[in-house]
Write an enzyme that holds these catalytic residues in place. Structure first.
Site, PDB file in Angstrom:
ATOM      1  NE  ARG A 172      69.888  76.586 129.501  1.00  0.00           N
ATOM      2  CZ  ARG A 172      69.755  77.276 128.380  1.00  0.00           C
ATOM      3  NH1 ARG A 172      70.215  78.516 128.292  1.00  0.00           N
ATOM      4  NH2 ARG A 172      69.180  76.755 127.319  1.00  0.00           N
ATOM      5  NE  ARG A 176      68.374  77.702 119.231  1.00  0.00           N
ATOM      6  CZ  ARG A 176      68.749  78.865 118.744  1.00  0.00           C
ATOM      7  NH1 ARG A 176      69.240  78.943 117.525  1.00  0.00           N
ATOM      8  NH2 ARG A 176      68.619  79.953 119.452  1.00  0.00           N
ATOM      9  NE  ARG A 249      89.033  88.646 131.549  1.00  0.00           N
ATOM     10  CZ  ARG A 249      90.343  88.480 131.386  1.00  0.00           C
ATOM     11  NH1 ARG A 249      91.174  88.658 132.408  1.00  0.00           N
ATOM     12  NH2 ARG A 249      90.835  88.177 130.191  1.00  0.00           N
ATOM     13  NE  ARG A 280      82.466  89.910 120.205  1.00  0.00           N
ATOM     14  CZ  ARG A 280      81.202  90.090 120.570  1.00  0.00           C
ATOM     15  NH1 ARG A 280      80.294  89.187 120.246  1.00  0.00           N
ATOM     16  NH2 ARG A 280      80.830  91.153 121.243  1.00  0.00           N
ATOM     17  CD  GLU A 300      84.501  92.424 120.670  1.00  0.00           C
ATOM     18  OE1 GLU A 300      84.364  91.691 121.672  1.00  0.00           O
ATOM     19  OE2 GLU A 300      83.536  92.932 120.065  1.00  0.00           O
ATOM     20  CE1 TYR A 348      77.360  91.593 129.119  1.00  0.00           C
ATOM     21  CE2 TYR A 348      75.628  89.929 129.057  1.00  0.00           C
ATOM     22  CZ  TYR A 348      76.475  90.807 128.408  1.00  0.00           C
ATOM     23  OH  TYR A 348      76.421  90.930 127.048  1.00  0.00           O
ATOM     24  CG  ASP A 350      70.944  89.846 127.535  1.00  0.00           C
ATOM     25  OD1 ASP A 350      72.141  89.949 127.187  1.00  0.00           O
ATOM     26  OD2 ASP A 350      70.369  88.747 127.660  1.00  0.00           O
TER      27      ASP A 350
END
Length: 366
Positions: A172, A176, A249, A280, A300, A348, A350
Site C-alpha cells: 500500500r 492523503r 541493503r 536523500r 545517503e 525492519y 520502527d
C-alpha cells in the site's frame, strides 16, 4: 558458577531496554558492543554543537501511550514533526502524497479532483493483476506519481529496476486527501532533546558496558561468563553463515560541515530522480530546531550489502524469508540464547516496536 545472569550483545535500543529492565529486576548484566560507542544505529555524534544522526535519520513515533511514557523516563522529547520534501529534477513536492503534492503535480485543489485524476490514471493503466513493483505502484497511485516520486527513489534504494522487484514490497502507499504534511499518523512523535546517545546512556546507567568488543572473540575466552545470552547481532552470522548469508541493503553516508546557517530548510529531502546518485540529504540541525552558525548535512547512498559492511535493511523477499525460517529453527535450539532486535529477528523495526518487543521479551524472562 556464572559472573552474570545475562550477557547482552549489542548496545542498541533493543539490547539497552533489555539491560535496563533486567538490571532493574535485580539481574546481573553485562553489555558488550562491537562498535566503539553505544546506541547502535540511533547513535548521535556531536559536530559543531549539532547532534548528527550518524547512521541515518531516526524519528521516534508511536501510537502506543505505554511505550511513549516509557521513553520519557530517559529523555525529554521535543515536538519535531517529520515532514519530508521530495525533489524530482527541478520540481519540489510534499510527502507523504497529499493535497499539496497533488496540487503541485496537476493543479487540482479539491480531494474530488485529486481522486478523479488518480482513478483515471489507474484505469488507463489497465493493470488488473500486478506482477511487479512498478505495476503495483501504478495500480495504487497512477503513472505520474509513480514516475516522479517512486520509480527513481525505489531503484536507488533497492539497486534494481522496479520491474524486477516483487509487487508485495509496496502493498500500500500512503495517500492523503488532506493538506497535511505530517509523514506519520501516530499520536506521539519527536526527537529526544540532547540526542539519542544521551537517552541510551540513561538507559544503561549503572550497568557494565564494554565497547569495541567482538562477541565471537569474547565468547572464546569467556565461555561461562553469563547464564544466558541476549544476542542482537546478525542471526546468520551467529551460526557462521552455515546455511548461506541472508541479504541486506547497506547505506553509505557522506557527511559534510557547511559554513552556512541553513542549507536546505528541512531535515529530510528525498531525491527521486534516478540521475541523482544519493537517495536523500539529511540536515541534522532541523531535528532539534538548531540555531548554530554552521550546519551539517549527510548524503545517503544505498548499496548492496557484503560481509564486513553494516547491514541496514533486510531484503524480506520470498527467498530470504525461507532462509530466515531455517535459521530461526536453529535459533530455537539454542536454549541459553535469546535472539532479538532488527538483526536478530531479520526484520525492519520502527523504534517503538523495538522497545515493545524488548519489553515483551523481558516479561517472558521474568
Amino acid at each position: 558458577m556464572y559472573e552474570y545472569d545475562y550477557l547482552i550483545v549489542g548496545a542498541g535500543l533493543y539490547g539497552s531496554v533489555m539491560a535496563h529492565e533486567l538490571n532493574k529486576a535485580g539481574k546481573r548484566c553485562i553489555v558488550i558492543e562491537k562498535r566503539d560507542h553505544i546506541a547502535g544505529n540511533i547513535y548521535c555524534e556531536e559536530m559543531e554543537g549539532i547532534h548528527v544522526h550518524k547512521y541515518g535519520a531516526h524519528i521516534f513515533h508511536t501510537s502506543n501511550q505505554k511505550i511513549w511514557d516509557y521513553m520519557q523516563q530517559f529523555a525529554e522529547f521535543n515536538q519535531y514533526i517529520n515532514s519530508p520534501i521530495a525533489i524530482y529534477k527541478e520540481e519540489l513536492y510534499n510527502l507523504p502524497f497529499n493535497m499539496n503534492t497533488f496540487h503541485k503535480m496537476w493543479g487540482v485543489r479539491t480531494p474530488h479532483e485529486a481522486k478523479k485524476m488518480i482513478q483515471t490514471q489507474i484505469a488507463e493503466s489497465g493493470i488488473k493483476d500486478p506482477q511487479n513493483l512498478e505495476e503495483q505502484a501504478i495500480s495504487l497511485v497512477g503513472k505520474d506519481i509513480y514516475e516522479k516520486l517512486i520509480k527513481g527513489y525505489t531503484q536507488k534504494q533497492w539497486g534494481r529496476e522496479c520491474t524486477e522487484l516483487p509487487a508485495f514490497i509496496i502493498k500500500r502507499l500512503p495517500v492523503r486527501f488532506t493538506y497535511d504534511n505530517n509523514y506519520f499518523n501516530d499520536r506521539y512523535q519527536g526527537i529526544p532533546m540532547g540526542g539519542y546517545t544521551t537517552l541510551i546512556q540513561n538507559m544503561l546507567d549503572q550497568i557494565e558496558v564494554r565497547t569495541g568488543v567482538d562477541f565471537f572473540e569474547f565468547k572464546k575466552t569467556n565461555p561461562t561468563i553469563a547464564r544466558q545470552t541476549i544476542f542482537t547481532g546478525m542471526l546468520d552470522q551467529y551460526f557462521d553463515y552455515r546455511l548461506g548469508a541472508l541479504e541486506y541493503r547497506s547505506v553509505r553516508f557522506e557527511t559534510e560541515v557547511l559554513d552556512c546557517e541553513n542549507y536546505q530548510g528541512n531535515a529530510v529531502v528525498n531525491y527521486t530522480d534516478i540521475e541523482v546518485p544519493y537517495t536523500r540529504i539529511i540536515e541534522h540541525k532541523h531535528f532539534e530546531y538548531g540555531t548554530q552558525e554552521k550546519t551539517v548535512i549527510s548524503r545517503e547512498y544505498s548499496s548492496e550489502w557484503k560481509k564486513g559492511m553494516e547491514p541496514y535493511y533486510p531484503v524480506n523477499d520470498e527467498k530470504n524469508m525461507q532462509l530466515y525460517e531455517k535459521y530461526k529453527k536453529l535459533a530455537e535450539q539454542e536454549k541459553d540464547v535469546i535472539f532479538g532486535g532488527r538483526l536478530g529477528s531479520y526484520k525492519y523495526y520502527d523504534m517503538d516496536k523495538v522497545v515493545e518487543a524488548a519489553l515483551d521479551q523481558v516479561g517472558k524472562l521474568l
